[in-house]
Design a protein around this motif. Structure first.
Motif, PDB file in Angstrom:
ATOM      1  N   GLY A   1      48.263  21.169  91.032  1.00 51.81           N
ATOM      2  CA  GLY A   1      47.083  20.311  90.972  1.00 51.81           C
ATOM      3  C   GLY A   1      46.371  20.574  89.657  1.00 51.81           C
ATOM      4  N   THR A   2      45.100  20.199  89.584  1.00 49.65           N
ATOM      5  CA  THR A   2      44.344  20.442  88.351  1.00 49.65           C
ATOM      6  C   THR A   2      43.023  21.129  88.685  1.00 49.65           C
ATOM      7  OG1 THR A   2      43.398  18.233  88.538  1.00 49.65           O
ATOM      8  CG2 THR A   2      45.296  18.473  87.089  1.00 49.65           C
ATOM      9  N   THR A   3      42.438  21.759  87.685  1.00 45.65           N
ATOM     10  CA  THR A   3      41.150  22.419  87.872  1.00 45.65           C
ATOM     11  C   THR A   3      40.284  22.177  86.636  1.00 45.65           C
ATOM     12  OG1 THR A   3      40.054  24.462  88.507  1.00 45.65           O
ATOM     13  CG2 THR A   3      41.938  24.697  87.051  1.00 45.65           C
ATOM     14  N   TYR A   4      38.979  22.321  86.822  1.00 43.74           N
ATOM     15  CA  TYR A   4      38.034  21.977  85.758  1.00 43.74           C
ATOM     16  C   TYR A   4      36.994  23.095  85.622  1.00 43.74           C
ATOM     17  CZ  TYR A   4      40.374  17.568  86.341  1.00 43.74           C
ATOM     18  OH  TYR A   4      41.346  16.627  86.411  1.00 43.74           O
ATOM     19  N   GLY A   5      36.013  22.864  84.795  1.00 41.89           N
ATOM     20  CA  GLY A   5      34.913  23.822  84.671  1.00 41.89           C
ATOM     21  C   GLY A   5      35.103  24.759  83.498  1.00 41.89           C
ATOM     22  N   ALA A   6      34.046  25.523  83.225  1.00 40.19           N
ATOM     23  CA  ALA A   6      34.086  26.462  82.104  1.00 40.19           C
ATOM     24  C   ALA A   6      33.484  27.791  82.528  1.00 40.19           C
ATOM     25  CB  ALA A   6      33.352  25.886  80.905  1.00 40.19           C
ATOM     26  N   GLN A   7      33.641  28.102  83.820  1.00 42.01           N
ATOM     27  CA  GLN A   7      33.069  29.350  84.321  1.00 42.01           C
ATOM     28  C   GLN A   7      33.840  30.567  83.797  1.00 42.01           C
ATOM     29  OE1 GLN A   7      34.646  26.896  86.030  1.00 42.01           O
ATOM     30  NE2 GLN A   7      34.909  27.506  88.153  1.00 42.01           N
ATOM     31  N   ASP A   8      33.316  31.728  84.054  1.00 43.89           N
ATOM     32  CA  ASP A   8      33.967  32.962  83.647  1.00 43.89           C
ATOM     33  C   ASP A   8      35.398  32.959  84.199  1.00 43.89           C
ATOM     34  OD1 ASP A   8      33.159  35.892  82.641  1.00 43.89           O
ATOM     35  OD2 ASP A   8      34.650  36.010  84.251  1.00 43.89           O
ATOM     36  N   PRO A   9      36.389  33.385  83.378  1.00 44.27           N
ATOM     37  CA  PRO A   9      37.787  33.371  83.835  1.00 44.27           C
ATOM     38  C   PRO A   9      38.003  34.017  85.205  1.00 44.27           C
ATOM     39  CG  PRO A   9      37.691  33.956  81.530  1.00 44.27           C
ATOM     40  CD  PRO A   9      36.272  33.838  81.991  1.00 44.27           C
ATOM     41  N   PHE A  10      37.191  35.003  85.543  1.00 41.13           N
ATOM     42  CA  PHE A  10      37.311  35.684  86.840  1.00 41.13           C
ATOM     43  C   PHE A  10      37.211  34.682  87.991  1.00 41.13           C
ATOM     44  CE2 PHE A  10      35.411  37.778  90.537  1.00 41.13           C
ATOM     45  CZ  PHE A  10      36.294  38.820  90.730  1.00 41.13           C
ATOM     46  N   PHE A  11      36.397  33.637  87.809  1.00 40.51           N
ATOM     47  CA  PHE A  11      36.175  32.657  88.877  1.00 40.51           C
ATOM     48  C   PHE A  11      37.069  31.418  88.717  1.00 40.51           C
ATOM     49  CE2 PHE A  11      32.137  34.944  88.354  1.00 40.51           C
ATOM     50  CZ  PHE A  11      32.022  35.465  89.631  1.00 40.51           C
ATOM     51  N   GLN A  12      37.912  31.410  87.684  1.00 45.28           N
ATOM     52  CA  GLN A  12      38.733  30.227  87.427  1.00 45.28           C
ATOM     53  C   GLN A  12      39.947  30.181  88.345  1.00 45.28           C
ATOM     54  OE1 GLN A  12      39.388  27.463  86.485  1.00 45.28           O
ATOM     55  NE2 GLN A  12      37.948  26.859  84.867  1.00 45.28           N
ATOM     56  N   ASN A  13      40.334  28.943  88.645  1.00 43.75           N
ATOM     57  CA  ASN A  13      41.451  28.674  89.542  1.00 43.75           C
ATOM     58  C   ASN A  13      42.777  28.535  88.810  1.00 43.75           C
ATOM     59  OD1 ASN A  13      41.602  28.446  92.220  1.00 43.75           O
ATOM     60  ND2 ASN A  13      40.955  26.311  92.362  1.00 43.75           N
ATOM     61  N   CYS A  14      42.742  28.649  87.483  1.00 41.14           N
ATOM     62  CA  CYS A  14      43.898  28.236  86.674  1.00 41.14           C
ATOM     63  C   CYS A  14      44.890  29.372  86.422  1.00 41.14           C
ATOM     64  CB  CYS A  14      43.416  27.648  85.360  1.00 41.14           C
ATOM     65  SG  CYS A  14      42.374  28.777  84.424  1.00 41.14           S
ATOM     66  N   TYR A  15      44.865  30.412  87.245  1.00 41.53           N
ATOM     67  CA  TYR A  15      45.841  31.496  87.111  1.00 41.53           C
ATOM     68  C   TYR A  15      46.759  31.506  88.331  1.00 41.53           C
ATOM     69  CZ  TYR A  15      42.770  33.082  83.401  1.00 41.53           C
ATOM     70  OH  TYR A  15      42.026  33.144  82.248  1.00 41.53           O
ATOM     71  N   TYR A  16      48.012  31.908  88.108  1.00 38.66           N
ATOM     72  CA  TYR A  16      48.954  31.986  89.221  1.00 38.66           C
ATOM     73  C   TYR A  16      48.448  33.010  90.240  1.00 38.66           C
ATOM     74  CZ  TYR A  16      53.198  32.879  91.854  1.00 38.66           C
ATOM     75  OH  TYR A  16      54.093  33.026  92.874  1.00 38.66           O
TER      76      TYR A  16
END
Ligand SMILES: [Zn+2]
Length: 257
Positions: free
Chosen positions: A159-174
């Motif tokens: 899928g896709t994810t958006y935002g510019a939050q701190d990487p810790f809170f990002q969904n874009c990692y396996y």
């Protein structure tokens, strides 16, 4: 008395070493995946992908090309995709019609979705000898009901994810799941910026994560939406190379478990 102290120290040393050995052997058995990136592209910019590959070959890069509307491609575009697959890139599915999956399923049901959007895509892609084991949702629109149906057909779905939050809170990692989320590298992707991209790469490197990215059409100069600047791709490839990180395809994520 002295003897017993000596015995005690000997015993402690023995335990200390045996614990140490245990830890080391446990560490050796657990293979943490190397930090890296998945670079994926959606839609049908075959010629531009093929050209981008010529520039990025020098980094021994690897990408996943998620192709939609396979029936609309020319013979030479199919040949280029076959060449990309031969070089080690992955060719994945992105829908026969590029339907908005939840919208289509709400109206027609999941069986009709598989029958119209997935099966004809797989049949034609297999006919062209593409080993399709991954799927990217058009527009990133998805739900768990459709995930379930697609996971019977594919090793991994994106899928896709958006935002510019701190990487810790990002969904874009396996995250050890077969449903993963990519963050956009097109210049017009909401919140896209080079400093934020570097922040995401730094986090992947530092925390041994795999960053999942997606774009559309690689170009030298941006002229429209859904375009990824070649400069951005070079920056990513350069970062991966310089930090001894790994290029993964989408389906390779499923082999890490
Ligand atoms: Zn698309």
């Amino acid at each position: 008395m002295k003897k017993s102290i000596f015995k005690f120290i000997l015993l402690c040393t023995f335990f200390l070493f045996s614990c140490e050995n245990k830890n080391t052997s446990q560490k050796n058995n657990f293979k943490e995946p190397a930090s890296g990136v998945v670079i994926s592209f959606d839609d049908t910019s075959i010629n531009e992908w093929y050209q981008a590959d010529k520039t990025l070959l020098q980094y021994s890069w690897k990408a996943t090309f998620c192709v939609s509307k396979i029936n609309t491609l020319s013979h030479s575009e199919i040949k280029e995709l076959q060449q990309l697959q031969k070089e080690g890139h992955e060719i994945a599915g992105h829908g026969f019609h590029h339907f908005d999956a939840p919208k289509f399923v709400a109206k027609n049901g999941v069986d009709a979705y598989i029958k119209q959007e997935i099966n004809p895509m797989l049949a034609l892609m297999h006919f062209y000898n593409f080993k399709v084991t991954a799927f990217a949702y058009p527009f990133g629109f998805r739900n768990t009901n459709i995930d379930k149906a697609l996971l019977k057909k594919f090793k991994i779905i994106r899928g896709t994810t958006y935002g510019a939050q701190d990487p810790f809170f990002q969904n874009c990692y396996y995250n050890n799941s077969r449903v993963v989320y990519g963050i956009g590298i097109d210049t017009d992707h909401p919140n896209f910026s080079i400093p934020y991209l570097i922040k995401l790469l730094d986090y992947a490197k530092r925390k041994h994560k795999i960053l999942i990215l997606f774009g559309h059409k690689p170009v030298q100069n941006i002229t429209a939406n859904y375009q990824t600047k070649m400069e951005t791709l070079q920056l990513i490839c350069n970062y991966v190379k310089q930090h001894n990180m790994t290029f993964y395809t989408l389906s390779e994520l499923n082999n890490l478990k």
